[in-house]
Write an enzyme that holds these catalytic residues in place. Structure first.
Site, short mmCIF file in Angstrom:
data_model
loop_
_atom_site.label_atom_id
_atom_site.label_comp_id
_atom_site.label_asym_id
_atom_site.label_seq_id
_atom_site.Cartn_x
_atom_site.Cartn_y
_atom_site.Cartn_z
N CYS A 124 0.92 -1.43 -0.11
CA CYS A 124 0.09 0.03 -0.04
C CYS A 124 0.65 1.31 -0.25
O CYS A 124 0.37 2.26 -0.62
CB CYS A 124 -0.98 -0.01 1.24
SG CYS A 124 -0.01 0.03 2.78
N HIS B 236 -1.69 0.70 7.33
CA HIS B 236 -2.09 1.05 6.03
C HIS B 236 -1.93 2.41 5.68
O HIS B 236 -2.08 3.43 6.28
CB HIS B 236 -3.67 0.58 5.78
CG HIS B 236 -4.06 0.69 4.34
ND1 HIS B 236 -3.44 -0.08 3.40
CD2 HIS B 236 -5.20 1.16 3.75
CE1 HIS B 236 -3.95 -0.03 2.15
NE2 HIS B 236 -5.08 0.55 2.47
N ASN C 99 -7.65 5.05 -2.00
CA ASN C 99 -7.30 3.68 -1.57
C ASN C 99 -6.64 2.97 -2.93
O ASN C 99 -6.67 3.38 -3.91
CB ASN C 99 -8.43 2.76 -1.00
CG ASN C 99 -8.02 1.85 -0.08
OD1 ASN C 99 -6.72 1.55 0.00
ND2 ASN C 99 -8.71 1.34 0.76
#
Length: 449
Positions: A76, A368, A390
């Protein structure tokens, strides 16, 4: 160390009987029990009126491209970093759809982490196997996660390339099996290095390290593909004009489109714990990727200043790489809201905890990284919700874009990457202070996945 205030107390059958009577005395418990037998807890206790404000409409809404997809990997932080850089490159190319190669960055991050971990094992090989620091290094191994400064290290050393030049492979998108091979190879080296050190064979340790590097470089090439060294890049811009750039290298491409960009940013955190005074500069021992590269560093700031910097950056039309605990209070409709679920009235359990205590007592930590692209205000100057890009794919609700409420932001956002031009003199002066080194297992050393 003082002993605990009381001796250990066992549960008695009489205790159990009292708890049963208390449970049976409230008819609502049976109703809730029947509902929970067929439904998830979060669906059962969700407060629907919180949805009124949780719509994807924002006052400041920076235009960005479609959401990317990290697949079954913990990259991520790489995706978030490249999602910011691709917007800069795309504007210069005058294209509306563009990605930089996540695989290219991941390859060199993995190989640098391998070397970093080998060097850490060698440094610690005189210690017993159950030494806490050595155990931590071996347990972590080489995984996908990372931090902003680790991303910056790779970009500065190796550059970036368009995704079409080095696309995803099955292994780069699904990393569990390759991580197993790499991490166990390094743990095996840990056992060998300790044995060789005790036997006085230090030269053998370095020899075996060199052999492992060669073997794992080959392994990464087989799994991810050999990194591109020179390439041609063709594209069609928004006016339908064809372009072909020949004989580029990753560094020449980066210099042309992203010269100096990485150096403009610093990492600020909000870690309100007694052990981490604000306006101090922190780093974390044995957390990093590039040996000789920039250390992972954080400026710890109060939440009001942390948030003010984020707002300044958004108002300037700049995206924000940020790290948070994404596992807390998320629904199926792409919303993070810590006031969405009623645990207290349904279960008589209050899950609210001070942010500092959440960090110190392993309740929460950054896990994250994503990108903040917008914000709306409930009152003048006071944010109500934030828009998030995202990296879980564009096929999700809202095209893969999420939102977080401002209270969730305050409680579960820990890190943001801010352009230095937005920092005050007092904040910038922190960069000139001596590092305070945190232990490897400190929550601020948690890697974003």
């Amino acid at each position: 160390m003082e002993s605990s205030p009381t001796e250990k107390t066992p549960l008695t059958l009489q205790d159990i009987e009292e708890y049963k009577k208390e449970y049976d005395s409230k008819p609502m418990n049976r109703i809730i029990q029947n509902v929970l037998a067929k439904n998830k807890i979060t669906k059962t206790i969700k407060i629907n009126d919180t949805r009124v404000y949780n719509r994807h409409i924002f006052e400041i809404d920076i235009p960005t491209m479609k959401a990317t997809n990290q697949q079954s990997s913990g990259r991520c932080w790489i995706f978030a970093g490249l999602n910011i850089l691709r917007e800069i490159v795309a504007k210069k190319l005058k294209v509306s759809d563009f990605e930089l190669s996540q695989n290219y960055i991941a390859f060199y991050d993995k190989f640098e982490k391998i070397n970093y971990t080998l060097e850490s094992i060698i440094e610690l090989c005189s210690r017993d196997y159950d030494d806490r620091t050595l155990s931590h290094v071996l347990k972590e191994g080489v995984q996908d996660g990372g931090q902003w400064d680790m991303f910056a290290n790779i970009v500065k050393k190796y550059g970036v390339v368009p995704k079409v030049v080095m696309d995803e492979t099955e292994q780069s998108s699904n990393t569990r099996e390759s991580n197993f091979v790499i991490s166990n190879t390094l743990r095996k080296f840990g056992a060998r290095a300790s044995k060789l050190f005790r036997e006085g064979k230090k030269d053998e340790i370095l020899k075996e390290k060199k052999e492992i590097l060669a073997k794992l470089f080959k392994f990464l090439c087989l799994c991810y593909g050999k990194p591109v060294e020179k390439f041609d890049f063709e594209y069609v811009d928004s006016s339908k004009k064809y372009h072909l750039e020949k004989d580029l290298t990753p560094l020449s491409f980066t210099q042309k489109y992203l010269e100096g960009v990485i150096d403009e940013y610093v990492s600020v955190v909000n870690a309100p714990t007694p052990s981490k005074p604000f306006y101090s500069l922190y780093t974390v021992k044995y957390v990093g990727n590039v040996v000789g590269g920039k250390k992972i560093t954080y400026i710890n700031l109060p939440m009001n200043e942390f948030k003010e910097l984020c707002l300044k950056q958004l108002k300037a039309g700049e995206l924000i790489w940020f790290g948070s605990d994404c596992g807390k209070y998320r629904d199926d409709l792409a919303v993070w809201d810590d006031e969405m679920y009623d645990y207290k009235n349904v279960f008589d359990i209050d899950l609210k905890v001070e942010k500092g205590d959440m960090l110190d007592y392993q309740i929460s930590a950054m896990d994250h990284a994503m990108v903040i692209t917008g914000v709306s205000f409930k009152e003048e100057g006071k944010p109500g919700k934030w828009k998030i890009e995202n990296s879980w794919g564009a096929d999700k609700v809202n095209g893969g874009y999420y939102l977080m409420t401002d209270t969730w932001f305050e409680n579960f956002v820990y890190q943001a990457v801010i352009n230095k031009k937005h920092l005050s003199k007092e904040q910038l002066d922190v960069l000139n202070k001596e590092y305070i080194e945190l232990e490897p297992w400190d929550p601020m050393g948690t890697l974003a996945l």
